[in-house]
Design a protein around this motif. Structure first.
Motif, PDB file in Angstrom:
ATOM      1  N   LEU A  94       0.839  -1.195   0.000  1.00 28.31           N
ATOM      2  CA  LEU A  94       0.000   0.000   0.000  1.00 28.31           C
ATOM      3  C   LEU A  94       0.883   1.257   0.000  1.00 28.31           C
ATOM      4  CD1 LEU A  94      -2.691  -1.108   2.629  1.00 28.31           C
ATOM      5  CD2 LEU A  94      -2.681  -1.446   0.143  1.00 28.31           C
ATOM      6  N   ASP A  95       0.254   2.387  -0.288  1.00 22.52           N
ATOM      7  CA  ASP A  95       1.009   3.637  -0.367  1.00 22.52           C
ATOM      8  C   ASP A  95       1.678   4.007   0.947  1.00 22.52           C
ATOM      9  OD1 ASP A  95       0.461   3.898  -2.998  1.00 22.52           O
ATOM     10  OD2 ASP A  95      -1.304   5.184  -2.735  1.00 22.52           O
ATOM     11  N   ASP A  96       1.078   3.589   2.071  1.00 24.10           N
ATOM     12  CA  ASP A  96       1.672   3.952   3.366  1.00 24.10           C
ATOM     13  C   ASP A  96       2.809   3.018   3.778  1.00 24.10           C
ATOM     14  OD1 ASP A  96       0.404   1.626   4.046  1.00 24.10           O
ATOM     15  OD2 ASP A  96      -0.946   2.502   5.528  1.00 24.10           O
ATOM     16  N   GLY A  97       3.245   2.142   2.868  1.00 32.13           N
ATOM     17  CA  GLY A  97       4.391   1.287   3.157  1.00 32.13           C
ATOM     18  C   GLY A  97       4.022  -0.043   3.797  1.00 32.13           C
TER      19      GLY A  97
END
Ligand SMILES: Nc1ncnc2c1ncn2[C@@H]1O[C@H](COP(=O)(O)OP(=O)(O)O)[C@@H](O)[C@H]1O
Ligand SMILES: [Mg+2]
Length: 357
Positions: A94-97
């Motif tokens: 995901l974009d948040d790692g």
């Protein structure tokens, strides 16, 4: 149960993977480092939604990929022909790692994995034995794994409070609301582990006896400082008795996180006194002994994922293992050597590719 078909994309060293296994014994052969264990891991993920190799899902997508998926058909084979259940599992960055692991769970699907790192169950530290019995208990009683997560959170919270060292009276007041819950969840874990050990005992003795020609007897027992007690009040009382020592050491000293299994061969501790050969046999026998209780609990036989299980064994023992596998349902066995097992579907694994022989 059986895996009817499996496909994967960007899974470890596989760009794509496509497999139609045989209903019974499947052998994956090929030199080391080619993807045999990865293939078993993919099949395990397909069946259970989790890797038997690592809790860190980020390791699984092919290097440089942001996602991986495994899809396939699971067939519940208990005499009545039913349509296969098609499942799809994905691991996505995901974009948040963080990494997201998704896919529906199939309530009757079970896999039992074996590898030689399982020798640790017999000769390693208590943690390896607790992980083993928790994994097995989770296959018998799915609620066990959820309870384990809850217990770990309670334990961490308790330990944080103990580490603050804010004095006996203050810490006692802070611990108070957590202790009941800790004792209830903790004792449930202990009781399910005990039931799991009891379910394993008979099969373990039978399988071990079948694998080794010598009339040797193996026994497994649950070991806890709580003795025979089975209600939460006993754990609560033990916490109270350990209170001063817990304050001094800043950690929780009683509970399922301190328990262990005793594994004995002919009455002596297998860890300390077993030969390497005996320890290997016990490790393999422990996994094979899971099959019957898991079949009874799930209502259908588990898939067996046996990584290199025949190496390290004497030829005579190998034969016994193969005979034992005859009674199992679907089996996947890896080997770096040319396969010698008769009647198996053979697949060659090479550089992230798998092909029927
Ligand atoms: N996430 C990944 N992406 C790409 N390659 C990987 C990944 N994880 C492991 N590998 C590679 O997969 C290869 C084969 O691994 P493995 O299945 O353990 O081989 P085998 O069991 O046949 O000896 C190893 O060389 C390893 O470097
Ligand atoms: Mg391997």
């Amino acid at each position: 149960m059986q895996i009817g078909r499996a496909n994967a994309v960007d899974f470890r060293n596989y760009r794509t993977l496509s497999l139609t296994p045989a209903r019974r014994l499947n052998v994956f052969s090929g030199p080391n480092g080619q993807g045999k264990t990865n293939l078993l891991e993919a099949l395990g993920l397909l069946v259970t939604g989790r890797s038997f190799r690592t809790p860190r899902t980020a390791e699984i997508p092919r290097w440089g990929s942001r996602s991986t998926s495994v899809t396939g058909d699971l067939v519940r084979a208990d005499g009545t022909p039913v349509a296969p259940r098609t499942v799809r599992r994905t691991i996505e960055g995901l974009d948040d790692g963080t990494w997201q692991n998704s896919g529906e769970s199939v309530e009757w699907a079970r896999a039992i994995a074996f590898g030689w790192q399982d020798l640790e169950i017999v000769n390693g530290a208590p943690l390896a034995r607790r992980s083993f019995i928790d994994g097995f208990a989770g296959r018998l009683y799915p609620v066990h794994l959820k309870a384990l997560i809850e217990f770990r959170q309670l334990l961490a919270r308790r330990n944080r409070l103990l580490q603050q060292r804010s004095g006996d009276a203050a810490t006692r007041a802070q611990l108070e609301p957590w202790n009941d819950q800790f004792a209830t969840v903790g004792m449930d874990l202990v009781n399910r582990r005990r039931r799991a050990v009891a379910a394993l005992q008979t099969e373990l003795a039978r399988v071990y006896g079948a694998l080794c020609a010598a009339r040797s007897k193996v026994e497994i027992r649950y070991r806890t400082a709580l003795g025979e007690a089975s209600d939460a009040a006993a754990l609560l009382a033990a916490l109270e008795r350990a209170r001063l020592e817990e304050l001094r050491r800043g950690q929780t000293l009683v509970g399922p996180h301190r328990d262990d299994l005793a594994i004995e061969i002919d009455g002596v501790d297998a860890r300390a006194f077993g030969s390497r050969g005996q320890q290997r046999l016990v490790a393999l026998a422990l996994r094979l002994a899971e099959v019957l209780p898991v079949t009874e609990a799930a209502g259908t036989a588990p898939v067996l994922l046996l990584d290199d299980a025949l190496s390290e064994l004497d030829p005579a023992v190998r034969e016994q293992v193969v005979r034992e596998l005859d009674g199992a349902e679907q089996v996947f066995l890896t080997t770096p050597e040319p396969p010698t097992v008769t009647g198996a579907a053979v697949f060659y694994v090479h550089a992230g590719g798998v092909a029927a022989a």
